[in-house]
Scaffold this motif. Sequence first.
Motif, PDB file in Angstrom:
ATOM      1  N   ASN A  78       0.813  -1.220   0.000  1.00 58.04           N
ATOM      2  CA  ASN A  78       0.000   0.000   0.000  1.00 58.04           C
ATOM      3  C   ASN A  78       0.846   1.269   0.000  1.00 58.04           C
ATOM      4  OD1 ASN A  78      -2.429  -1.427   0.068  1.00 58.04           O
ATOM      5  ND2 ASN A  78      -2.380  -1.604   2.293  1.00 58.04           N
ATOM      6  N   LEU A  79       2.114   1.151   0.414  1.00 63.99           N
ATOM      7  CA  LEU A  79       2.998   2.312   0.429  1.00 63.99           C
ATOM      8  C   LEU A  79       3.623   2.564  -0.936  1.00 63.99           C
ATOM      9  CD1 LEU A  79       4.814   1.887   3.866  1.00 63.99           C
ATOM     10  CD2 LEU A  79       2.698   3.077   3.344  1.00 63.99           C
ATOM     11  N   MET A  80       3.555   1.578  -1.806  1.00 69.08           N
ATOM     12  CA  MET A  80       4.014   1.714  -3.197  1.00 69.08           C
ATOM     13  C   MET A  80       5.487   2.128  -3.298  1.00 69.08           C
ATOM     14  SD  MET A  80       0.671   3.348  -5.097  1.00 69.08           S
ATOM     15  CE  MET A  80       0.095   4.425  -3.803  1.00 69.08           C
ATOM     16  N   LEU A  81       6.316   1.585  -2.403  1.00 67.21           N
ATOM     17  CA  LEU A  81       7.745   1.870  -2.464  1.00 67.21           C
ATOM     18  C   LEU A  81       8.436   0.855  -3.369  1.00 67.21           C
ATOM     19  CD1 LEU A  81       8.450   2.724   1.280  1.00 67.21           C
ATOM     20  CD2 LEU A  81       7.721   4.219  -0.572  1.00 67.21           C
ATOM     21  N   SER A  82       9.521   1.278  -3.999  1.00 65.78           N
ATOM     22  CA  SER A  82      10.194   0.428  -4.975  1.00 65.78           C
ATOM     23  C   SER A  82      11.070  -0.617  -4.287  1.00 65.78           C
ATOM     24  CB  SER A  82      11.051   1.284  -5.901  1.00 65.78           C
ATOM     25  OG  SER A  82      12.139   1.831  -5.173  1.00 65.78           O
ATOM     26  N   LYS A  83      11.461  -1.608  -5.064  1.00 64.38           N
ATOM     27  CA  LYS A  83      12.382  -2.638  -4.563  1.00 64.38           C
ATOM     28  C   LYS A  83      13.704  -1.985  -4.161  1.00 64.38           C
ATOM     29  CE  LYS A  83      14.538  -7.043  -5.829  1.00 64.38           C
ATOM     30  NZ  LYS A  83      15.899  -6.638  -5.444  1.00 64.38           N
ATOM     31  N   LYS A  84      14.121  -0.984  -4.917  1.00 63.35           N
ATOM     32  CA  LYS A  84      15.372  -0.303  -4.589  1.00 63.35           C
ATOM     33  C   LYS A  84      15.304   0.316  -3.197  1.00 63.35           C
ATOM     34  CE  LYS A  84      18.396   3.516  -5.810  1.00 63.35           C
ATOM     35  NZ  LYS A  84      18.689   4.632  -6.722  1.00 63.35           N
ATOM     36  N   SER A 126       9.959  14.077   0.507  1.00 64.70           N
ATOM     37  CA  SER A 126      10.156  15.104  -0.520  1.00 64.70           C
ATOM     38  C   SER A 126       9.391  14.748  -1.791  1.00 64.70           C
ATOM     39  CB  SER A 126      11.648  15.246  -0.824  1.00 64.70           C
ATOM     40  OG  SER A 126      11.861  16.110  -1.913  1.00 64.70           O
ATOM     41  N   ILE A 127       9.397  13.464  -2.146  1.00 69.11           N
ATOM     42  CA  ILE A 127       8.657  13.020  -3.335  1.00 69.11           C
ATOM     43  C   ILE A 127       7.172  13.314  -3.154  1.00 69.11           C
ATOM     44  CG2 ILE A 127       7.931  10.996  -4.655  1.00 69.11           C
ATOM     45  CD1 ILE A 127      10.720   9.795  -4.058  1.00 69.11           C
ATOM     46  N   SER A 128       6.642  12.944  -1.992  1.00 71.16           N
ATOM     47  CA  SER A 128       5.207  13.177  -1.756  1.00 71.16           C
ATOM     48  C   SER A 128       4.908  14.675  -1.692  1.00 71.16           C
ATOM     49  CB  SER A 128       4.751  12.483  -0.465  1.00 71.16           C
ATOM     50  OG  SER A 128       5.420  13.012   0.655  1.00 71.16           O
ATOM     51  N   ASN A 129       5.825  15.456  -1.088  1.00 68.33           N
ATOM     52  CA  ASN A 129       5.619  16.917  -1.030  1.00 68.33           C
ATOM     53  C   ASN A 129       5.642  17.538  -2.425  1.00 68.33           C
ATOM     54  OD1 ASN A 129       5.361  17.055   1.750  1.00 68.33           O
ATOM     55  ND2 ASN A 129       7.532  17.391   2.104  1.00 68.33           N
ATOM     56  N   ASN A 130       6.566  17.063  -3.251  1.00 68.19           N
ATOM     57  CA  ASN A 130       6.649  17.589  -4.622  1.00 68.19           C
ATOM     58  C   ASN A 130       5.370  17.294  -5.399  1.00 68.19           C
ATOM     59  OD1 ASN A 130       9.192  18.629  -4.234  1.00 68.19           O
ATOM     60  ND2 ASN A 130      10.257  16.841  -5.018  1.00 68.19           N
ATOM     61  N   ILE A 131       4.839  16.079  -5.215  1.00 69.31           N
ATOM     62  CA  ILE A 131       3.578  15.726  -5.895  1.00 69.31           C
ATOM     63  C   ILE A 131       2.460  16.623  -5.386  1.00 69.31           C
ATOM     64  CG2 ILE A 131       1.844  13.917  -6.201  1.00 69.31           C
ATOM     65  CD1 ILE A 131       4.119  11.880  -6.114  1.00 69.31           C
ATOM     66  N   ASN A 155       7.252  15.282 -17.920  1.00 71.80           N
ATOM     67  CA  ASN A 155       8.656  15.178 -18.353  1.00 71.80           C
ATOM     68  C   ASN A 155       9.640  15.275 -17.191  1.00 71.80           C
ATOM     69  OD1 ASN A 155       8.085  14.885 -21.082  1.00 71.80           O
ATOM     70  ND2 ASN A 155       7.940  17.075 -21.407  1.00 71.80           N
ATOM     71  N   LYS A 156       9.114  15.283 -15.965  1.00 67.05           N
ATOM     72  CA  LYS A 156      10.012  15.419 -14.814  1.00 67.05           C
ATOM     73  C   LYS A 156      10.791  14.122 -14.595  1.00 67.05           C
ATOM     74  CE  LYS A 156       6.393  14.077 -11.568  1.00 67.05           C
ATOM     75  NZ  LYS A 156       5.449  14.567 -10.572  1.00 67.05           N
ATOM     76  N   ASN A 157      11.884  14.241 -13.874  1.00 67.16           N
ATOM     77  CA  ASN A 157      12.695  13.076 -13.556  1.00 67.16           C
ATOM     78  C   ASN A 157      12.081  12.338 -12.370  1.00 67.16           C
ATOM     79  OD1 ASN A 157      14.663  13.605 -15.531  1.00 67.16           O
ATOM     80  ND2 ASN A 157      15.654  15.100 -14.200  1.00 67.16           N
ATOM     81  N   TYR A 158      11.769  11.069 -12.575  1.00 69.55           N
ATOM     82  CA  TYR A 158      11.176  10.268 -11.521  1.00 69.55           C
ATOM     83  C   TYR A 158      12.264   9.663 -10.647  1.00 69.55           C
ATOM     84  CZ  TYR A 158       6.847  10.611 -14.146  1.00 69.55           C
ATOM     85  OH  TYR A 158       5.736  11.094 -14.789  1.00 69.55           O
ATOM     86  N   LYS A 159      12.081   9.750  -9.348  1.00 72.36           N
ATOM     87  CA  LYS A 159      13.029   9.141  -8.423  1.00 72.36           C
ATOM     88  C   LYS A 159      12.583   7.714  -8.156  1.00 72.36           C
ATOM     89  CE  LYS A 159      14.323  13.565  -6.504  1.00 72.36           C
ATOM     90  NZ  LYS A 159      14.363  14.461  -5.335  1.00 72.36           N
ATOM     91  N   ASP A 160      13.558   6.809  -8.190  1.00 74.34           N
ATOM     92  CA  ASP A 160      13.209   5.386  -8.189  1.00 74.34           C
ATOM     93  C   ASP A 160      13.033   4.785  -6.803  1.00 74.34           C
ATOM     94  OD1 ASP A 160      15.821   5.575  -7.478  1.00 74.34           O
ATOM     95  OD2 ASP A 160      16.621   4.350  -9.118  1.00 74.34           O
ATOM     96  N   LEU A 161      12.807   5.616  -5.787  1.00 71.40           N
ATOM     97  CA  LEU A 161      12.523   5.073  -4.456  1.00 71.40           C
ATOM     98  C   LEU A 161      11.067   4.641  -4.325  1.00 71.40           C
ATOM     99  CD1 LEU A 161      14.490   7.457  -2.052  1.00 71.40           C
ATOM    100  CD2 LEU A 161      15.135   5.193  -2.859  1.00 71.40           C
ATOM    101  N   VAL A 162      10.226   5.110  -5.231  1.00 73.61           N
ATOM    102  CA  VAL A 162       8.817   4.709  -5.204  1.00 73.61           C
ATOM    103  C   VAL A 162       8.448   4.077  -6.543  1.00 73.61           C
ATOM    104  CG1 VAL A 162       8.172   6.511  -3.556  1.00 73.61           C
ATOM    105  CG2 VAL A 162       8.028   6.977  -6.003  1.00 73.61           C
ATOM    106  N   LYS A 163       7.370   3.323  -6.527  1.00 67.66           N
ATOM    107  CA  LYS A 163       6.909   2.670  -7.754  1.00 67.66           C
ATOM    108  C   LYS A 163       6.221   3.679  -8.670  1.00 67.66           C
ATOM    109  CE  LYS A 163       6.162  -1.851  -5.568  1.00 67.66           C
ATOM    110  NZ  LYS A 163       5.165  -2.866  -5.190  1.00 67.66           N
ATOM    111  N   ALA A 164       6.056   3.256  -9.897  1.00 69.10           N
ATOM    112  CA  ALA A 164       5.420   4.144 -10.882  1.00 69.10           C
ATOM    113  C   ALA A 164       3.997   4.507 -10.463  1.00 69.10           C
ATOM    114  CB  ALA A 164       5.404   3.470 -12.249  1.00 69.10           C
ATOM    115  N   GLU A 165       3.304   3.568  -9.794  1.00 73.07           N
ATOM    116  CA  GLU A 165       1.913   3.848  -9.404  1.00 73.07           C
ATOM    117  C   GLU A 165       1.816   4.939  -8.336  1.00 73.07           C
ATOM    118  OE1 GLU A 165       2.505  -0.548  -8.034  1.00 73.07           O
ATOM    119  OE2 GLU A 165       3.290   0.744  -9.626  1.00 73.07           O
ATOM    120  N   PHE A 166       2.910   5.157  -7.599  1.00 75.47           N
ATOM    121  CA  PHE A 166       2.934   6.254  -6.623  1.00 75.47           C
ATOM    122  C   PHE A 166       2.830   7.590  -7.364  1.00 75.47           C
ATOM    123  CE2 PHE A 166       4.682   9.295  -3.657  1.00 75.47           C
ATOM    124  CZ  PHE A 166       4.283   8.832  -2.410  1.00 75.47           C
ATOM    125  N   TYR A 167       3.642   7.750  -8.398  1.00 73.51           N
ATOM    126  CA  TYR A 167       3.582   8.967  -9.216  1.00 73.51           C
ATOM    127  C   TYR A 167       2.271   9.033  -9.997  1.00 73.51           C
ATOM    128  CZ  TYR A 167       8.489  10.124  -8.335  1.00 73.51           C
ATOM    129  OH  TYR A 167       9.671  10.481  -7.746  1.00 73.51           O
TER     130      TYR A 167
END
Length: 590
Positions: free
Chosen positions: A36-42, A284-289, A428-440
Motif C-alpha cells: 500500500n505504500l508503493m515503495l520500490s524494490k530499490k 520530498s517526493i510526496s511533497n513535490n507531488i 517530463n520530470k525526472n522520476y526518483k526510483d525510491l517509489v513505484k510508478a503507481e505512486f507517481y
Amino acid sequence: MIKEVLNEYKEKYNLSFENNFLGDLKRLALSLSNPNLMLSKKCIDLIYKEQFHYEKPLQVGVIGQFSSGKSSLLNLLFKKDILATGARPVSVVATYINYAKNDLVLAEFENKICELDSSFVNDQNEDIVGLKSISVYTNNEILKNVTLIDTPGLNANNKDEEFTKELFSSFDALIWLCLAESAGKLSEEKAIKSLKSHIKKICLINQKDKLNQDEQDRLKSYMQNVFSKYFEKIELISCKQASENNANSNINAFYDFLLSLNKEEIKRKNITYNLSIIKDELLSISNNINNSLDELKNKIKSYLENSKNINANYEEFNKNILNALSSMAKTIANEFVNNFKEKTAFFYTKKDSFLHKDCFSKNEYSYKTLLPDDTFLNIFYNKDLINKQFLKIKKELNEEFLNIIFNFKQPLENIILELNILKTKEINKNYKDLVKAEFYAISDDLFKALNELIINDYEKAFYKYELSLNQLFEKINIKALNNYENATKLALSFFYEKINASREFYELNSKEFKLYLPSDNEIYQRLLNDCSFYEFEELLINKKQIYKLEKEYLKELEGILNKHIKSIENRQNKIQNIAEKILNCFVKFL
C-alpha cells in the motif's frame, strides 16, 4: 474471505522482532514492504542494505590523492607489504582489508570470485579485465571491529576519482591522508568538502620527516585553522620513520584513531543518518507531488477569479443596442416626414334644397400621404447615406459583442496554455526510483489526461456560454438590426392605410371626421415597435438577460471548479496518508 485476507496480511506484516536496534531495522524493512505504500524494490533494498551494514565491521575508508602513502600506511598495520606502493596510481579498484585467522586474498570479477596469492596485489596491474574489487584477509586484532578500504587515489584520473566518491556513502569513518608538501591546497579542500560531515574523520599528514620542527608547527597550525571544521583531529605522521621504528613517526595517531572507534555508537549514528535521508527523500517526493497538485488547484482557482473579475460593460452594450434601434427609427421617421406628398381629391355630396333635388355638389380637398413604394425606394435605394449609417451601427455593435466574448475567451486560452505547460513539466520530470510508478501515477494520471478531465469541462462551459450570447445577439440582429427594411415597409403600409381610412370617413362626413396625418413622434414610436425596440428594452434592461447569461456561466464554472478541487484533494489526501504511514515507519529512528 475478508477474514482470511486480514489474517494473511497480519501473518506477513505483523511479525515480531527482537527489541533492539537490529530488530527496529528489520521491522522498518518489513513495514516499508507493505504494497500500500508503493515503495520500490530499490528503496526496500536500501533498508536491507543498512541492516546488512549494521552487522558488518566498521567500514573505514582511507582516502587521499594518489601517491599520498595510503598503501604504505596500511602496510604498517600488517607489518608486511601486502599492498602495492608506487609513484603512480596503483589502487585501480577498492581493496577491502578484513580480519581472518589466516592470510587470504580474493578477487571479485564480474561473474566470479577467485583466490589469489599476495603477489597479485603487489603487481601494479591496472588493466585486469572485469576486476571489481580485491578483499585481503589477515590476522590483526584491529580488524575484528574494522574493515579498512584502500581507495583509488583522487586526482589520478576521472574514472578513479568518481569510483572513490561513490564509495563514500558506505564509509562509517575515514582517514584522509595527504602529503606535507601539498597539504592544504585548494583542490584538496574541494575534495574534503564532498566528504560526509556526520562521520568520524581524521586527517593524517604524511612525510613529516621532510620538515624541520618549525615547519611542522607552522603546517599543523595552518591545517588546524583551515581544516579543523572538517576533521576531529589533524596529525602529522611519517610512514618512513614508522617503518624504521622511529619513535618520532607519530604513527600511533593512526592506531589510536582505529582503536577509538565505537562500533555500536557509530553504526547507530550513521545508519540513522542514512535512514533520515531516505525518509526525507520519500517525504520530498510526496511533497513535490502535493505541490504540483497545489499549483494545479491554484491555477484553476485563478481562472474562476479572473472570469469573475472581467469588467464587461453590459450597461453600455445594452444602451448602445437600444440607441442603435432608436437612432435607426429616428432616421427613418425623418425620411417619412420628408416623403409626405400633398394630394388633391374630391367627393360628391347630395344637395338638400328642393330646387336641387337629386343633385350633387363636388367637394375638393387636399391631404398628405405617403406612397409606400416610392418612399421605400427613396429611403433605401435612392439615398446611400442611410444604408451606410445602418452598416456602421451594425459593425460597431458587432465589435462590442465580439469584445465581450473575447474578454471571457482570453482567460480560457490563458488557463489552457498554463495547464499545458504544467502538464508538460509534470510528465517530463525526472522520476526518483525510491517509489513505484503507481505512486507517481496518483497525480500523473490526472496530468496526462488534463485535457479530458479538466480543460474539456471549461471549454464546453465557455462554448455553451458563447452559444447563448450568439443566440441573443442573433435574435437582436434578425428581429431588429437586420429588420429595419421590413419594419419600414410595415410602418409605411400602416400609415398609408390609416391615411386612406381617414379619407373614407372624411368623405362620408367631413364635419364629424378629420383627415389623418401622423405626427413625427407617432411615426417614430411605430418604427420603434416594428423594430422590436420595446421587446429588447424589456429583455436587456428589465430582465437583464445578458447579466443572467453571465451569472449562469460563472455558476457553472464554480461547479466545475468544485468538482476538480475535490478530485485533486482526494489525490492529495491519498498521498498525504501514504506519507504519514511512511513517517510512522521511521518513528523509531527520528
